[in-house]
Design an enzyme around this catalytic site. Structure first.
Site, mmCIF file in Angstrom:
data_model
loop_
_atom_site.group_PDB
_atom_site.id
_atom_site.type_symbol
_atom_site.label_atom_id
_atom_site.label_comp_id
_atom_site.label_asym_id
_atom_site.label_seq_id
_atom_site.Cartn_x
_atom_site.Cartn_y
_atom_site.Cartn_z
ATOM 1 N N TRP A 10 35.910 45.710 43.805
ATOM 2 C CA TRP A 10 36.603 46.872 44.387
ATOM 3 C C TRP A 10 37.517 46.441 45.562
ATOM 4 O O TRP A 10 38.478 46.985 46.218
ATOM 5 C CB TRP A 10 35.827 48.002 45.102
ATOM 6 N N HIS A 98 35.890 33.811 45.800
ATOM 7 C CA HIS A 98 37.022 34.350 45.193
ATOM 8 C C HIS A 98 38.391 33.738 45.803
ATOM 9 O O HIS A 98 38.111 33.376 46.969
ATOM 10 C CB HIS A 98 37.104 35.892 45.491
ATOM 11 N N GLU A 100 40.962 35.108 47.137
ATOM 12 C CA GLU A 100 41.288 35.615 48.333
ATOM 13 C C GLU A 100 40.548 34.981 49.255
ATOM 14 O O GLU A 100 41.267 34.733 50.633
ATOM 15 C CB GLU A 100 41.401 36.987 48.103
ATOM 16 N N GLU A 170 39.452 32.864 37.173
ATOM 17 C CA GLU A 170 40.279 33.758 37.731
ATOM 18 C C GLU A 170 41.541 32.809 38.178
ATOM 19 O O GLU A 170 41.574 32.606 39.219
ATOM 20 C CB GLU A 170 39.900 34.647 38.930
ATOM 21 N N GLY A 176 46.169 40.345 40.240
ATOM 22 C CA GLY A 176 46.950 41.650 40.713
ATOM 23 C C GLY A 176 48.475 41.371 40.479
ATOM 24 O O GLY A 176 49.244 42.020 40.992
ATOM 25 N N SER A 216 43.987 40.691 35.915
ATOM 26 C CA SER A 216 44.960 41.414 35.410
ATOM 27 C C SER A 216 44.108 41.883 33.944
ATOM 28 O O SER A 216 44.921 42.381 33.108
ATOM 29 C CB SER A 216 46.344 41.175 35.111
ATOM 30 N N GLY A 238 42.120 45.690 40.280
ATOM 31 C CA GLY A 238 42.702 46.772 40.040
ATOM 32 C C GLY A 238 42.267 47.795 39.254
ATOM 33 O O GLY A 238 42.011 49.102 39.754
HETATM 34 P P1 13P Z 1 43.274 42.188 39.168
HETATM 35 O O1 13P Z 1 42.246 42.737 37.976
HETATM 36 O O2 13P Z 1 43.777 43.295 40.235
HETATM 37 O O3 13P Z 1 44.269 41.351 38.620
HETATM 38 O O4 13P Z 1 42.060 41.463 40.178
HETATM 39 C C1 13P Z 1 41.321 40.360 39.626
HETATM 40 C C2 13P Z 1 40.331 40.143 40.500
HETATM 41 O O5 13P Z 1 40.689 39.303 41.612
HETATM 42 C C3 13P Z 1 39.025 40.378 40.458
HETATM 43 O O6 13P Z 1 38.310 39.508 41.472
#
Ligand code: 13P
Length: 253
Positions: A10, A98, A100, A170, A176, A216, A238
């Protein structure tokens, strides 16, 4: 046999009320519609782990997961959350590394190795993320980088410990952006990761580790991605914020 997993990340979204609604809807839909033995994990903001866990209850299919945790046991680390705290409220899964967190919070392979150790020490399951940025893919360095990420943070583990880890591939360029990796690209990288694990731990151990794909993932592409032999599920950003979309993804496994 390795587990099939659909996890929703989330990220920093939802208020308490919205989180409660989303969790209740997902629980109802997953219980009614998702067949098979895949497990579903809701990785909520830390603040909502307990209320969402209370909604999910002692479910054998749906679990909560944290999005991060400290490498330290306890002490003067303002704002941090420890593995022991997560354990104490019954959180079984923790996303670590992650992209991020790597990008915005400077987390590197050595730090993540410590976090993996701390999480395993408390008998929680790390969902360890790896993946390459666009420029690395474009210069054809993606396999080498992902192998290095896995080595740096997981290869110090013994066979029994590494089997407790879930790996999430990922690609950063797919997160995203609406630009998912093709099923072939996902399968190729998952096979590379599994082969790398096999080179260190043997084929049986490598075959027992779940490797899930993130970037995605949507109701439209999940089936094709999950049909790949080395793709054991998804880590969904998302689309996990909408109960219907997330359930459709969970049904695709
Ligand atoms: P999205 O599915 O929004 O691309 O994000 C992937 C993600 O970072 C899951 O950890």
């Amino acid at each position: 046999m390795r587990k099939k997993i659909v996890a929703g990340n989330w990220k920093m979204n939802k208020t308490l009320e919205e989180a409660n609604v989303l969790a209740s809807e997902v629980k109802g839909m997953v219980e009614a519609e998702v067949k098979g033995n895949a497990i579903v994990i809701l990785c909520t903001p830390s603040l909502f782990l307990l209320p969402v866990k209370n909604i999910v209850g002692n479910n054998t299919r749906i679990f909560v997961g944290a999005q991060n945790c400290s490498e330290h046991e306890s002490g003067a680390y303002t704002g941090e959350i420890s593995a022991a705290m997560l354990k104490s409220i019954g959180v079984p899964y923790v996303i670590l590394g992650h992209s991020e967190r790597r990008q915005y919070f400077g987390e590197d392979g050595a730090l993540l190795a410590k976090k993996v150790d701390t999480v395993l020490k408390h008998s929680l399951t790390p969902i360890f993320c790896c993946g390459e940025p666009l420029e690395v893919r474009e210069s054809n360095g993606h396999e080498a980088l992902v192998k290095k990420q896995v080595e740096e943070s997981l290869f110090h583990l013994d066979s029994s410990a590494v089997q407790k880890v879930v790996i999430a591939y990922e690609p950063v360029w797919a997160i995203g952006t609406g630009k998912t990796a093709s099923a072939q690209q996902a399968q190729d990288m998952h096979a590379v990761i599994r082969k790398h694990l096999a080179s260190k731990y043997g084929q049986d151990v490598a075959d027992s580790i779940s490797i899930i794909y993130g970037g995605s993932v949507s109701a439209a592409n999940a089936k094709e991605l999950f049909a790949c032999p080395d793709v054991d599920g998804g880590l969904v950003g998302g689309a996990s914020l909408k109960s219907r979309d997330f359930t459709e993804i969970a049904k695709s496994i």
